[in-house]
Design an enzyme around this catalytic site. Structure first.
Site, mmCIF file in Angstrom:
data_model
loop_
_atom_site.group_PDB
_atom_site.id
_atom_site.type_symbol
_atom_site.label_atom_id
_atom_site.label_comp_id
_atom_site.label_asym_id
_atom_site.label_seq_id
_atom_site.Cartn_x
_atom_site.Cartn_y
_atom_site.Cartn_z
ATOM 1 N N ASP A 92 1.065 -2.147 0.739
ATOM 2 C CA ASP A 92 1.337 -0.962 -0.085
ATOM 3 C C ASP A 92 1.719 0.270 0.717
ATOM 4 O O ASP A 92 2.448 1.133 0.241
ATOM 5 C CB ASP A 92 0.126 -0.639 -0.963
ATOM 6 C CG ASP A 92 -1.031 -0.061 -0.160
ATOM 7 O OD1 ASP A 92 -1.522 -0.757 0.740
ATOM 8 O OD2 ASP A 92 -1.444 1.079 -0.431
ATOM 9 N N ASP A 95 -1.214 0.293 5.918
ATOM 10 C CA ASP A 95 -2.208 -0.715 6.266
ATOM 11 C C ASP A 95 -1.754 -2.073 5.746
ATOM 12 O O ASP A 95 -0.600 -2.230 5.339
ATOM 13 C CB ASP A 95 -3.582 -0.325 5.707
ATOM 14 C CG ASP A 95 -3.529 -0.014 4.209
ATOM 15 O OD1 ASP A 95 -2.529 -0.391 3.562
ATOM 16 O OD2 ASP A 95 -4.475 0.594 3.692
ATOM 17 N N TYR A 244 -7.984 2.111 -4.805
ATOM 18 C CA TYR A 244 -7.161 2.262 -5.997
ATOM 19 C C TYR A 244 -8.017 2.127 -7.251
ATOM 20 O O TYR A 244 -7.862 1.197 -8.031
ATOM 21 C CB TYR A 244 -6.019 1.235 -5.998
ATOM 22 C CG TYR A 244 -4.958 1.539 -4.976
ATOM 23 C CD1 TYR A 244 -3.994 2.510 -5.213
ATOM 24 C CD2 TYR A 244 -4.930 0.880 -3.756
ATOM 25 C CE1 TYR A 244 -3.024 2.813 -4.264
ATOM 26 C CE2 TYR A 244 -3.961 1.173 -2.799
ATOM 27 C CZ TYR A 244 -3.016 2.133 -3.068
ATOM 28 O OH TYR A 244 -2.056 2.435 -2.124
ATOM 29 N N GLU A 499 1.345 9.364 5.819
ATOM 30 C CA GLU A 499 1.399 7.971 5.378
ATOM 31 C C GLU A 499 2.399 7.835 4.239
ATOM 32 O O GLU A 499 2.514 8.720 3.386
ATOM 33 C CB GLU A 499 0.026 7.473 4.920
ATOM 34 C CG GLU A 499 0.003 5.977 4.635
ATOM 35 C CD GLU A 499 -1.389 5.410 4.485
ATOM 36 O OE1 GLU A 499 -1.555 4.197 4.673
ATOM 37 O OE2 GLU A 499 -2.330 6.186 4.171
#
Length: 526
Positions: A92, A95, A244, A499
């Site tokens: 995603d 990572d 999430y 990120e």
């Protein structure tokens, strides 16, 4: 007389040529000024680079035509311990956990982009890459949906993954897989995956009817499972909660999936579902000011508004009334983005989305550009739908807002991302002359390859902590972006800003395609 004539003739030719050159120069200046007024950036290039990003995020066995050469095959035993093939899909962000909910939202948004702007993507020469980006996700979902009531929704654990800084090709962290089933429901992720497969089925209907039909069958099954066995997915999969969590609950995903199934099939049962559950699941009652992998209300409400525009005369009075309520709540979101709600003395009651001093929508400090990209997409598409229907937007502070105003504002947000900001920095990595060079991304920031293995924590000392630019450029990634004052620190450890995530870039595929069409049309008219 002869002397005067022979002098006069070359002088006439000289001045005539000079006049022609001046006229040509004026035409060029006028053309360039008009071009500059409509084309601040090369949106076609931005579109191409945004699609390239998804190849950098691939998990599994990479294909021969892989264009991002610094990536190699990875996670080739995913699901092995559980006796299921879960190789593939997308990481995603920076990572290596495969989280099902944001991955499904990414594919839904990529598919929506490909549906709304199929011709624009094709004319830019990017149709194959768009189809490949979507199929890489849907192929994985087909593997993960092993039974009508079973969906594997996560591979890997955030806690152990974040302890290490390694290339995905070198992973030594846990690859435990998690599923939802009848005893452990997860309506959000099941419904979002259903939405993704339904939307993708529309994309592949022309290119592979059999594949389209397969996706639609799985979408129907997953929606039925999500609705029949209602439950929050982060209760069934606690490993997802810290990364999430479903803060909005599952009502929005159920309505979202139903609308996508209605759009993909034309089946009246799904419209009945949207109408009959409008209040229970919040579609006709929630007025929100953000659209994301967690909160789908604005997206589904504007889809309902489009359905009303397209099919209004065919609908019953009751259906039109309920869809009007969806439309009203969806336009609340659009007006909030445009700052066209009446100001309130109570800051908590302010319905407008905040903006940075330079005009960027600002929702929250962590990965704010995800909300900007989704807003730009919704405003661009809704602008088109209003224009097609010959309608204006109605906001509390304006009698009527023309559809072009929505697209114009969407463009300001896209241009900010591409470099029209106080720092003159492109937040689309690899685009323009200046962009973040220390993206918080394990694969891009790590060297290695060719047998140069770097251990779990060794990567923090060897790669993470160094001040130099990443050895690889993760082209097309939209990073988290600036803070509320338009500030940005290009530091690898500053993950809130540096990120990048797949769901940041996916909506921009559609936005860049739409803006590229606008520019091409304007150039043709000059």
């Amino acid at each position: 007389m002869e002397f005067s004539f022979f002098i006069f003739k070359p002088l006439c030719q000289y001045y005539l040529r000079l006049l022609l050159l001046l006229l040509l120069l004026l035409l060029c200046v006028n053309y360039n000024s008009q071009l500059g007024a409509i084309a601040s950036f090369n949106y076609g290039e931005a579109l191409s680079k945004s699609l390239l990003y998804f190849e950098a995020q691939r998990s599994g066995r990479l294909p021969h035509l892989q264009r991002v050469k610094w990536r190699e095959s990875s996670a080739l035993t995913d699901g092995l311990q559980q006796g299921v093939d879960l190789v593939g899909g997308y990481y995603d962000a920076g990572d290596h956990v495969k989280f099902g909910l944001p991955m499904a939202f990414t594919i839904t948004m990529l598919s929506w982009s490909a549906i709304e702007y199929a011709d624009e993507i094709a004319s830019a020469g990017e149709r194959r890459h768009a189809l490949e980006a979507i199929k890489w996700g849907t192929d994985y979902f087909l593997k993960a949906h092993t039974h009508p009531d079973v969906l594997w929704v996560q591979v890997g654990e955030g806690s152990t993954d974040h302890y290490c800084w390694q290339r995905p090709e070198d992973m030594t962290t846990s690859r435990r897989a998690y599923k939802i089933d009848s005893d452990h429901p997860g309506s959000e992720v099941a419904a979002e995956t259903a939405a993704a497969m339904a939307a993708a089925s529309m994309v592949f209907r022309t290119w592979s009817p059999s594949y389209s039909a397969l996706l639609l069958r799985h979408a129907r099954e997953l929606f039925e499972f999500a609705d029949r066995r209602r439950g929050r997915y982060d209760s069934s999969v606690p490993a997802a909660k810290g990364y999430y969590p479903s803060l909005s609950g599952y009502g929005d995903e159920l309505l979202w999936a139903a609308l996508w199934l209605r759009r993909a099939t034309g089946d009246s049962q799904y419209l009945d579902y949207v109408v009959n559950n409008a209040y229970e699941l919040g579609g006709a009652t929630w007025a929100v000011s953000e659209f994301s992998w967690d909160i789908k209300y604005a997206g589904l409400q504007l889809m309902a508004a489009k359905l009303l525009m397209d099919e209004g005369p065919k609908l019953s009075t009751h259906q039109r009334r309920i869809l009007e309520e969806y439309k009203s709540k969806g336009e609340h979101y659009v007006c909030a983005c445009l700052n066209l709600h009446r100001p309130s003395n109570n800051s908590r009651a302010n319905k407008n989305v905040r903006r940075t001093p330079a005009g960027l929508l600002y929702v929250r400090q962590w990965n704010n550009l995800q909300y900007v990209s989704t807003a730009a997409f919704l405003l661009a598409t809704y602008s088109d739908h209003l224009a097609s229907a010959g309608l204006f937007l109605r906001c509390p502070t304006d009698a009527a807002v023309p559809s072009a105003a929505l697209l114009s504002f969407a463009r300001t947000q896209a241009d900010y991302i591409l470099g029209d900001n106080p720092l003159r920095l492109s937040y689309l990595v690899g685009f323009g002359h200046r962009y973040p060079s220390r993206v918080h991304h394990r694969a891009a920031s790590s060297g290695g390859g060719g047998g140069d293995f770097v251990g779990c924590t060794e990567g923090y000392h060897r790669w993470f902590g160094r001040n130099r630019s990443n050895p690889h450029v993760v082209v097309g990634a939209v990073v988290g972006g600036p803070d509320s004052a338009d500030g940005f620190r290009d530091v690898r450890s500053n993950f809130m800003q540096t990120e990048a995530c797949t769901y940041n870039t996916a909506p921009m595929v559609g936005v860049f395609a739409r803006l590229n069409r606008e520019i091409n049309s304007a150039i043709a008219s000059i």
